[in-house]
Scaffold this motif. Structure first.
Motif, mmCIF file in Angstrom:
data_model
loop_
_atom_site.group_PDB
_atom_site.id
_atom_site.type_symbol
_atom_site.label_atom_id
_atom_site.label_comp_id
_atom_site.label_asym_id
_atom_site.label_seq_id
_atom_site.Cartn_x
_atom_site.Cartn_y
_atom_site.Cartn_z
ATOM 1 N N VAL A 54 0.831 -1.200 0.000
ATOM 2 C CA VAL A 54 0.000 0.000 0.000
ATOM 3 C C VAL A 54 0.868 1.253 0.000
ATOM 4 O O VAL A 54 0.638 2.202 -0.760
ATOM 5 N N HIS A 55 1.886 1.277 0.843
ATOM 6 C CA HIS A 55 2.769 2.444 0.949
ATOM 7 C C HIS A 55 4.066 2.254 0.172
ATOM 8 O O HIS A 55 4.920 3.137 0.192
ATOM 9 N N GLN A 56 4.201 1.106 -0.476
ATOM 10 C CA GLN A 56 5.407 0.767 -1.234
ATOM 11 C C GLN A 56 6.658 0.970 -0.374
ATOM 12 O O GLN A 56 7.555 1.744 -0.699
ATOM 13 N N VAL A 97 14.721 -0.708 9.557
ATOM 14 C CA VAL A 97 14.972 0.239 8.483
ATOM 15 C C VAL A 97 13.840 0.132 7.467
ATOM 16 O O VAL A 97 13.486 -0.977 7.042
ATOM 17 N N ALA A 98 13.286 1.267 7.093
ATOM 18 C CA ALA A 98 12.238 1.306 6.062
ATOM 19 C C ALA A 98 12.813 1.945 4.809
ATOM 20 O O ALA A 98 13.410 3.024 4.865
ATOM 21 N N THR A 99 12.653 1.277 3.669
ATOM 22 C CA THR A 99 13.128 1.804 2.392
ATOM 23 C C THR A 99 11.957 1.940 1.427
ATOM 24 O O THR A 99 10.878 1.380 1.652
ATOM 25 N N ASP A 100 12.192 2.664 0.343
ATOM 26 C CA ASP A 100 11.208 2.650 -0.723
ATOM 27 C C ASP A 100 11.495 1.459 -1.631
ATOM 28 O O ASP A 100 12.369 0.644 -1.351
ATOM 29 N N ASP A 147 -4.638 -4.832 7.045
ATOM 30 C CA ASP A 147 -4.990 -3.575 6.376
ATOM 31 C C ASP A 147 -3.762 -2.756 5.994
ATOM 32 O O ASP A 147 -3.892 -1.613 5.545
ATOM 33 N N SER A 148 -2.570 -3.309 6.179
ATOM 34 C CA SER A 148 -1.295 -2.660 5.859
ATOM 35 C C SER A 148 -1.069 -1.379 6.650
ATOM 36 O O SER A 148 -0.230 -0.558 6.279
ATOM 37 N N GLY A 149 -1.758 -1.208 7.739
ATOM 38 C CA GLY A 149 -1.590 -0.005 8.542
ATOM 39 C C GLY A 149 -0.541 -0.130 9.625
ATOM 40 O O GLY A 149 -0.097 0.885 10.167
ATOM 41 N N THR A 150 -0.132 -1.374 9.925
ATOM 42 C CA THR A 150 0.748 -1.592 11.067
ATOM 43 C C THR A 150 1.780 -2.655 10.759
ATOM 44 O O THR A 150 1.476 -3.661 10.108
ATOM 45 N N VAL A 151 2.985 -2.418 11.226
ATOM 46 C CA VAL A 151 4.014 -3.451 11.255
ATOM 47 C C VAL A 151 4.220 -3.849 12.709
ATOM 48 O O VAL A 151 4.447 -2.980 13.568
ATOM 49 N N TYR A 152 4.142 -5.153 12.979
ATOM 50 C CA TYR A 152 4.416 -5.673 14.313
ATOM 51 C C TYR A 152 5.840 -6.222 14.329
ATOM 52 O O TYR A 152 6.213 -7.034 13.477
#
Length: 672
Positions: free
Chosen positions: A50-52, A65-68, A91-96
């Protein structure tokens, strides 16, 4: 490996949409670029479509680490000691994130990329691998003592109270915290696998009731090889199969039925499988860190790979990587990419590679052009677009010709591919030099795009280009006009003139770039204060080759010597002499063009028996004002004619920016 997670991470990967020109049949595709990621280890990787975003956990550094999608780091979420497993909400709103050394599950908002809360699990609880199933977040963990070592707990994240449920002592016991996997397509199926043991244990649970009910435990292999040394595993979207990779068997990933964990198939890779990732439609990506190819892509239930990828080998490099990391594959939910985590065996640099078009068979284009052809002569170019299956009638590929007159490329008529992909076309080069023919296939629903090129050398006429004043010697400061003459050309009549004075403090400089006049001449005036190389450059055109000529002219220094302290000046014959009493020491003052570190040579001669004879010489430092004063001391004999002069000697005077120059003789005479 868990569904919706893509295993392990680091550094930019390559968007592979075309293939490098090679001859022969289609082979493995190649990833060809990477950039380092700022991590020291990798525990897990997942993809948020969703957010790529791609999320990579680093247990050693305690961060995520979050990347595009290109591998560029967007944000780092820290203060997560020992963070290992990651899971994405439905819902792709959360990373656990399982924070093992803090006994908690961290909640990361995928929109803001910040931690919003933590679920405390209790003292001594070390969570490792979370997975969403049955509306709950399940996690494998190690307890505080040996009897409570390998367990599975859950959190009802849908409840405002977020109730944490841990099993009673000894229930669901594993050797250590099991890996978990699930898939949104089968929401009530939770799979577990034992890592860190020579024997792989698997289990499948039905969690529809909110509690895990064991459906199968195994695996069960009949006349086959049991899996050993788990590397990675995943669940198919229908929840009916488990794909398992490990150190054994050494040439395939095994497929087990989720209903009873019997062996029902395999995907052969030729080497043991280090990473497994299943796409939302059931396509399977498998990878190996040991042999080439590195990554295999299989359609569901296929017996052969649709596509393979090779990582480049670059020993000792800090940016290029070549080993797939364990559990280091993940799909973008739209199947546009497979993300591959690799490490450099020499420097432990992690890299995130992006493998594009994984659902399409690889395509290669070969272009065969003659190595040499005459200008204006028709030539034939042949080649082949190689991919799986025959090409439909009328399939075309574009053709671009690049040459000196069309540096950005000129589009020619497209070529029609034969069913086997072969093609042929003719063309007449209109410009000489290197001519490149690029043939591009745009791809289709089942084949990736690709291009290839062939190069032809088309000789050009060598033009006449001259430059005057080569090896000429000039007085210091002389203004000299250097003239370049250009003979016949096709279209280009521009010449560039460069001036390069000797000495590192004055670099080469372009002083003029213009069309030559009607006689073919272009001139520039140079102030000759130093030896100077002038260069004339003709860049060439469609029919005449580039040409460069040089002219090196030399410049003397300005030098003079004055005599002082004499008591009179008078001529001997026609030559003026400075007269000194024998007890007076003459002062010789030299003035010379200055250069840092420069020395001048002072020479004495005496007239004896009808000839001027050497009476000695010595070098003296020149002051920054370009002057030097030297006193002639000692016993002065009377009755002899003498003379003195200052000289600059190329090299011996401390520099080489001017040509050797001798000053005029100055004459003197001693009396009583």
């Amino acid at each position: 490996m868990r569904t919706r997670r893509t295993a392990t991470a680091t550094a930019l990967a390559v968007l592979f949409s075309s293939v490098v020109l090679v001859s022969g049949a289609a082979g493995p595709a190649a990833a060809d670029s990477s950039v380092p990621l700022p991590i020291k280890s990798s525990g897990d990787i997942l993809v948020d479509g969703v957010h790529q975003r791609v999320f990579i956990s680093d247990p050693v550094s305690g961060k995520v680490v979050a990347t595009d999608y290109s591998g560029k780091v967007v944000r780092t979420i820290g203060s997560l000691p020992g963070v290992t497993g990651l899971e994405l909400s439905t819902d792709s709103g959360t990373v656990y994130a399982a924070v093992s050394q803090a006994g908690s599950i961290a909640v990361i908002d995928t929109a803001t990329l910040t931690e919003t809360k933590r679920y405390a699990l209790g003292k001594g609880i070390e969570p490792r691998y979370p997975a969403m199933a049955g509306g709950k977040l399940w996690f494998g963990f190690n307890g505080p003592d040996e009897a409570y070592r390998g367990q599975i707990g859950s959190i009802d994240v849908s409840s405002p109270d977020a109730e944490v449920t841990l099993p009673s002592d000894g229930a669901n016991s594993w050797y250590s915290a099991p890996r978990l996997a699930s898939d949104p397509g089968a929401p009530d199926v939770l799979a577990a696998a034992q890592e860190g043991s020579s024997t792989v244990s698997l289990a499948v649970y039905d969690v529809s009731s909110g509690a895990p009910r064991e459906v199968a435990y195994g695996p069960h292999v009949v006349d086959g090889q049991s899996p050993a040394y788990l590397k990675d595993f995943d669940v198919t979207p229908d929840g009916k199969k488990l794909i398992v990779g490990g150190g054994s068997p050494q040439d395939a990933a095994q497929v087990f039925s989720a209903s009873d964990l019997t062996l029902v198939g395999s995907y052969r890779t030729g080497s043991w499988v280090d990473a497994v990732a299943v796409a939302p439609d059931g396509m399977i990506a498998l990878g190996s860190a040991q042999f080439s190819p590195d990554v295999f892509v299989y359609p569901s239930n296929a017996t052969s790979a649709l596509r393979t990828y090779d990582f480049p080998y670059s020993s000792g490099s800090t940016t290029a990587t070549n080993d797939l990391h364990e559990a280091g594959l993940a799909w973008a939910p739209d199947r546009s990419r497979v993300f591959a985590l690799t490490t450099n065996v020499y420097s432990d640099v992690y890299a995130l590679r992006v493998l594009t078009d994984p659902t399409k068979s690889a395509t290669k284009v070969t272009v065969n052009a003659p190595s040499k052809s005459a200008l204006g002569k028709k030539l034939t170019v042949t080649g082949k677009v190689v991919s799986k299956g025959a090409f439909p009638a009328g399939t075309k590929a574009t053709v671009t010709r690049t040459d000196v007159e069309s540096p950005k490329g000129k589009t020619l008529s497209p070529v029609t591919l034969r069913p086997d992909g072969a093609f042929s076309f003719t063309d007449t080069p209109t410009a000489g030099g290197q001519v490149t023919y690029k043939v591009s296939y745009a791809g289709d629903a089942s084949r990736s795009a690709a291009s290839g090129s062939g190069k032809v050398t088309v000789p050009r006429t060598v033009p006449t280009l001259t430059l005057n004043h080569d090896k000429a010697l000039y007085a210091y400061g002389k203004d000299v006009s250097f003239t370049a003459h250009l003979g016949k050309t096709y279209k280009n009549r521009t010449v560039e003139l460069y001036v390069d004075p000797y000495g590192s403090d004055k670099p080469r400089k372009r002083v003029k770039s213009a069309r030559v006049n009607s006689r073919g001449d272009l001139s520039a005036t140079v102030d000759m204060t130093r030896d100077t190389t002038v260069t004339a450059v003709f860049a060439g055109d469609g029919k005449y080759a580039p040409k460069t000529v040089t002219s090196t002219a030399y410049a003397q220094v300005r030098v003079s010597t004055g005599i002082s302290k004499q008591y009179r000046t008078a001529k001997i014959g026609s030559t003026p002499y400075a007269y000194f009493h024998k007890k007076t020491n003459p002062l010789f003052t030299t003035t010379m063009s200055y250069y840092p570190g420069r020395k001048h040579k002072l020479s004495l001669e005496i007239y004896y028996q009808g000839k001027w004879r050497d009476a000695g010489s010595q070098f003296f430092q020149l002051g920054s004002n370009g002057k030097s004063a030297v006193t002639l001391t000692g016993t002065h004999d009377t009755g002899y004619r003498m003379r003195v002069r200052a000289s600059y000697v190329n090299g011996a005077s401390g520099d080489t920016v001017n040509s050797t120059t001798n000053g005029a003789w100055r004459y003197f005479y001693f009396t009583k």
